[in-house]
Design a protein around this motif. Sequence first.
Motif, PDB file in Angstrom:
ATOM      1  N   ALA A 168      37.460  45.744  41.954  1.00 52.66           N
ATOM      2  CA  ALA A 168      36.916  44.394  41.808  1.00 52.66           C
ATOM      3  C   ALA A 168      38.016  43.342  41.816  1.00 52.66           C
ATOM      4  O   ALA A 168      37.819  42.224  42.300  1.00 52.66           O
ATOM      5  CB  ALA A 168      36.116  44.300  40.511  1.00 52.66           C
ATOM      6  N   TYR A 169      39.170  43.697  41.297  1.00 51.88           N
ATOM      7  CA  TYR A 169      40.258  42.729  41.138  1.00 51.88           C
ATOM      8  C   TYR A 169      40.803  42.213  42.460  1.00 51.88           C
ATOM      9  O   TYR A 169      41.001  41.002  42.647  1.00 51.88           O
ATOM     10  CB  TYR A 169      41.374  43.381  40.310  1.00 51.88           C
ATOM     11  CG  TYR A 169      42.774  42.946  40.654  1.00 51.88           C
ATOM     12  CD1 TYR A 169      43.207  41.657  40.403  1.00 51.88           C
ATOM     13  CD2 TYR A 169      43.671  43.849  41.229  1.00 51.88           C
ATOM     14  CE1 TYR A 169      44.499  41.266  40.716  1.00 51.88           C
ATOM     15  CE2 TYR A 169      44.958  43.463  41.544  1.00 51.88           C
ATOM     16  CZ  TYR A 169      45.361  42.172  41.285  1.00 51.88           C
ATOM     17  OH  TYR A 169      46.635  41.787  41.603  1.00 51.88           O
ATOM     18  N   ARG A 170      41.032  43.083  43.424  1.00 49.22           N
ATOM     19  CA  ARG A 170      41.703  42.668  44.653  1.00 49.22           C
ATOM     20  C   ARG A 170      40.926  41.614  45.445  1.00 49.22           C
ATOM     21  O   ARG A 170      41.505  40.610  45.868  1.00 49.22           O
ATOM     22  CB  ARG A 170      41.996  43.896  45.513  1.00 49.22           C
ATOM     23  CG  ARG A 170      42.563  43.601  46.884  1.00 49.22           C
ATOM     24  CD  ARG A 170      43.714  42.637  46.867  1.00 49.22           C
ATOM     25  NE  ARG A 170      44.836  43.075  46.048  1.00 49.22           N
ATOM     26  CZ  ARG A 170      45.954  42.385  45.901  1.00 49.22           C
ATOM     27  NH1 ARG A 170      46.100  41.230  46.514  1.00 49.22           N
ATOM     28  NH2 ARG A 170      46.921  42.845  45.144  1.00 49.22           N
ATOM     29  N   PRO A 171      39.603  41.768  45.681  1.00 47.07           N
ATOM     30  CA  PRO A 171      38.892  40.703  46.408  1.00 47.07           C
ATOM     31  C   PRO A 171      38.918  39.369  45.669  1.00 47.07           C
ATOM     32  O   PRO A 171      39.083  38.312  46.292  1.00 47.07           O
ATOM     33  CB  PRO A 171      37.468  41.244  46.521  1.00 47.07           C
ATOM     34  CG  PRO A 171      37.579  42.709  46.328  1.00 47.07           C
ATOM     35  CD  PRO A 171      38.739  42.925  45.420  1.00 47.07           C
ATOM     36  N   ALA A 172      38.746  39.421  44.344  1.00 43.96           N
ATOM     37  CA  ALA A 172      38.735  38.173  43.577  1.00 43.96           C
ATOM     38  C   ALA A 172      40.105  37.502  43.609  1.00 43.96           C
ATOM     39  O   ALA A 172      40.216  36.279  43.790  1.00 43.96           O
ATOM     40  CB  ALA A 172      38.314  38.460  42.139  1.00 43.96           C
TER      41      ALA A 172
END
Length: 399
Positions: free
Chosen positions: A315-319
Amino acid sequence: MRRPGPLCALVCEGFSSRLAFGLLSFAVPLYARELGMSIAEIGLVVSLESIVAILLKPALGRLVDRAGLRRSLLIGLVLRSIIGLGYVLATLPWQLYAIESIHGASDAVRDPAVNALIAENGGKKAAASAFAWYQTAKTTAGAAGKSIAGVLLTWTAGTFDLTFAVAFALSLLPALPVLLLVPRDSAVAHPVPAVETNGASRGPAPPATRPAVARYAGFGFLVAGTSSMLTSLFPILATEYAHLTPAQAGALYLVTPALAFTGPLWGWLVDRGSRSLVLAVRSIANAGSALIYLFAPSLAGIWIGTSLDDLGKAAYRPAWGSLMADISSQDPSGRGRTMGYLTAGEDAGGAVAPLLASLLWTGFGVPAALLGRVGLALVTEAYAMWLAHRAAGAPSGSG
């Protein structure tokens, strides 16, 4: 505007480059050991790449803007490819240090360029999805690369030359799709408008606002630090604290590629929903996994904690990619510089946090390291709320 062709080339680059990196990250420590290097020396060799990249990224990010994003990416790919051949020729420990320094320099050129290109070609309303696909390709390839390295080393009875040669070929391979599909720099350049006074041009005008790079680089430092705090210690945590066998601990790594494929779903949610919500999922996952490790040190507990941890990373990388795209869009002519600072902050967090975890573990035990991660996740979430408050209260168009 979203450009599918260039994005496909960049995803291919991420997959192939990370596949090569997976081979090297598995083989280099073993090769260094064969050369007679101590554990401490091997640790320095492995860390040198990140150290050099962190130091050089801010300066080389400016050069990336001047040279052009596509040209800089190709230069970074060539430098990274040379590394594989360098290992074939290396026979002395100092040569490994030199090669890893070149590796860090290549990352300092490549990372700002590729992130800026993804931001430019992903489209304003689909930047998170573009970063999600890129990260999914990298995560999957990294796990596959380590497995392939093990097979190659077994097949060649511990001879490293073939593994390094394959890494060289894989590093150079994505240069072709980049050359064919990514537009030349002049085609995607962002000229800075000139200031006119009484009809006369006075030269380029600076951007109306400069992005607040330092505060967002600090956020990247905290996010990446929380995410990677236990990465290097996880095998020890699983075997010594949770008393798993090495085979059970190794099998847990199979979870990572599977959950990495949730990245595009998170990217879609960021693009069409709430980036803040997805970033909060990352904090909850990091803190929750640490608490599960602490209170349920068993095979089931470690498996659930690892799954939650990997879900948070997906979840962290796209955000984070979407946030970097927004920040760099405030100064289009300086995207490389902005990406250099942001990714340097991210790299610094990934380097410092594992050291903090090891100090807490050594000084106060495993619970201190796990609770330290929970505390860092809470600090990161508080910092994110502060950034959101600052952005909401800033004048329109400011960073």
